[in-house]
Write an enzyme that holds these catalytic residues in place. Structure first.
Site, PDB file in Angstrom:
ATOM      1  N   TYR A  40       0.853  -1.182   0.000  1.00 34.16           N
ATOM      2  CA  TYR A  40       0.000   0.000   0.000  1.00 34.16           C
ATOM      3  C   TYR A  40       0.896   1.242   0.000  1.00 34.16           C
ATOM      4  CZ  TYR A  40      -3.711  -3.198   1.596  1.00 34.16           C
ATOM      5  OH  TYR A  40      -4.606  -4.230   1.718  1.00 34.16           O
ATOM      6  N   LYS A  53      16.584   5.171   1.974  1.00 29.13           N
ATOM      7  CA  LYS A  53      17.168   6.414   2.481  1.00 29.13           C
ATOM      8  C   LYS A  53      17.169   6.449   4.008  1.00 29.13           C
ATOM      9  CE  LYS A  53      17.301   7.181  -1.836  1.00 29.13           C
ATOM     10  NZ  LYS A  53      17.217   5.987  -2.691  1.00 29.13           N
ATOM     11  N   GLU A 200      31.396  -5.759 -11.369  1.00 24.77           N
ATOM     12  CA  GLU A 200      30.835  -5.032 -12.502  1.00 24.77           C
ATOM     13  C   GLU A 200      31.301  -5.687 -13.802  1.00 24.77           C
ATOM     14  OE1 GLU A 200      29.262  -3.089 -15.339  1.00 24.77           O
ATOM     15  OE2 GLU A 200      28.624  -2.625 -13.291  1.00 24.77           O
ATOM     16  N   GLY A 265      19.351  -4.393 -12.401  1.00 24.04           N
ATOM     17  CA  GLY A 265      18.334  -3.621 -13.094  1.00 24.04           C
ATOM     18  C   GLY A 265      16.907  -4.023 -12.747  1.00 24.04           C
ATOM     19  N   HIS A 440      24.549  31.908   3.669  1.00 24.65           N
ATOM     20  CA  HIS A 440      25.922  31.516   3.975  1.00 24.65           C
ATOM     21  C   HIS A 440      26.026  31.101   5.440  1.00 24.65           C
ATOM     22  CE1 HIS A 440      30.325  31.642   4.095  1.00 24.65           C
ATOM     23  NE2 HIS A 440      30.184  32.311   5.237  1.00 24.65           N
TER      24      HIS A 440
END
Length: 453
Positions: A40, A53, A200, A265, A440
């Protein structure tokens, strides 16, 4: 008995759920079909952006110089925290739709039986038949499982989805595939304390990027302890043992890992949809064919998000919703043709963010370019953060003064890139950012110096 709806949406992803809420708000009777109660809210919330994340952030704060037991305990705590975040957001997404009287959520597998009909297979083999004048496909993408002997049924082999369910930190992790997803997980697990090897198959890492950027990315990740084996063709897997062949020298070698991640992938997920019954065609990659307003080859069926191929990002799925919304209820001014440029970020540590063309692509197009480069070590805010590795790079069309591309490898680059994206979308000259007044110290103010070319 056939149940009638104004709209049927197959897949509870970002674009689909947002569209469902919009349609319901306008008084439409909407059926939302989702094959799993663990999905969901879609890929982003459950197995994509949010859980990864959350773990990337936890990995960045992981303790160093402690015992392996302490590292494993910290990882287990991070996994529990990730699960709490995902569960909360999943329930929130479910409640947001089910609390609306015009939305019915079906947890089951949807399959077309006609151009305007969908059959839903619910648990216990019960089936429901639904009909609507408009149907939206939002089924996302799935991991590609390469045809490597020894993968099937191997408890040590994981996809990017299943590895986030791994409760114990692997001492040794092998990542098959050095693309963006592979590097993100490699960086994360190295920070948690795993010994990581990336296998790889090609000579170049992240070939979509300029070599100067890719070389720095590789260098930074190697400093984290990650080992790269380039030109590495995996032959077979037996338990924890990986048999590999060097594609250049033809030399075989073996590698042992407690966990093996397949980062090879993702592809559009259309299994079981029976698209033929709806007159919906797919391309050679299995993606649902759509026009600029996301209609399929059946004009009463639309495709949203990853299932239609192209960029696989949740914000693309959300923009798909906007295109459909404007097409149904607005002036149809939006389309996929006016979407570019679209940026992306890869959340390695530090993050790699990119929009538009890189230098090599711009030169191949015959553009007269000027290049701006700024080492992250030269940015005051990076110094205050204690994160000085990386490179900022911009590509400017010298004939028009427009920014044609920008690559940012450094802390907070995913935020800084948005300022560049806005300037590009608005058609501003590069001098707009060169002379802009930023706060800054901030990473964004680095754009003043980067654009000073």
């Amino acid at each position: 008995m056939m149940k009638q709806y104004d709209d049927i949406i197959i897949g509870f992803g970002k674009g689909g759920k947002t569209l469902a809420a919009e349609l319901a708000r306008r008084g439409h009777k909407v059926a939302m079909i989702e094959r799993s109660d663990k999905m969901y809210g879609g890929t982003c919330i459950n197995i994509g952006c949010i859980p990864t994340k959350t773990l990337v952030h936890a990995a960045k704060l992981a303790p160093h110089g402690v015992s392996w037991t302490d590292q494993k305990n910290y990882y287990a705590q991070a996994i529990r925290q990730k699960e709490d975040v995902v569960s909360l957001l999943r329930q929130k997404n479910y409640d947001n739709l089910t609390h609306h009287p015009n939305v019915t959520v079906y947890t089951g597998t949807g399959s077309f039986t006609a151009p305007d009909k969908v059959e839903v297979s619910l648990s216990g083999r019960e089936k429901e038949s639904l009909q609507a004048p408009r149907i939206f496909i939002n089924t996302g993408a799935e991991s590609i499982i390469p045809p490597i002997e020894g993968i099937k049924g191997n408890p040590h082999v994981f996809t990017s989805t299943s590895i986030m369910e791994l409760k114990e930190l692997p001492e040794k992790l092998a990542v098959i595939g050095g693309g963006y997803v592979g590097l993100e997980f490699a960086s994360m697990y190295a920070s948690f304390g795993s010994q990581v090897t990336v296998l790889e198959g090609h000579a170049d890492l992240i070939p979509r990027e300029d070599r100067d950027v890719a070389d720095i990315v590789k260098e930074v990740l190697e400093k984290k302890g990650i080992t790269f084996r380039m030109n590495a063709k995996v032959q077979s897997i037996a338990g924890k043992e990986i048999a590999v062949r060097d594609a250049v020298s033809e030399e075989p070698f073996h590698l042992e890992a407690d966990a093996i991640l397949l980062a090879t992938g993702r592809r559009p997920f259309t299994e079981g949809l029976n698209l033929e019954a709806a007159g919906v065609e797919t391309d050679e990659r299995g993606a649902v064919k759509v026009n600029e307003r996301l209609q399929t080859t059946n004009p009463h069926v639309w495709a949203i998000g990853d299932v239609k191929g192209g960029l696989q990002f949740t914000y693309i799925s959300l923009d798909d919703y906007r295109i459909i919304r404007e097409d149904l209820f607005g002036d149809s001014a939006r389309s996929t043709a006016d979407r570019d440029p679209v940026g992306y970020s890869v959340f390695i540590d530090p993050p790699l963010s990119r929009i538009g063309l890189n230098e090599e692509e711009a030169l191949r197009k015959g553009l007269n370019v000027k290049i701006g480069k700024l080492p992250v070590a030269g940015i005051p805010r990076a110094r205050t953060l204690g994160e000085t590795e990386g490179l900022f790079k911009v590509v400017i069309d010298a004939d028009t003064n427009k920014i044609v591309g920008c690559t940012l490898f450094g802390p907070e680059s995913s935020e800084v890139l948005n300022s560049v994206a806005i300037a590009m979308k608005a058609g501003m000259d590069y001098t707009f950012l060169r002379d802009f007044i930023f706060t800054h110290p901030s990473m964004s103010e680095a754009l003043n110096d980067l654009m000073n070319v």
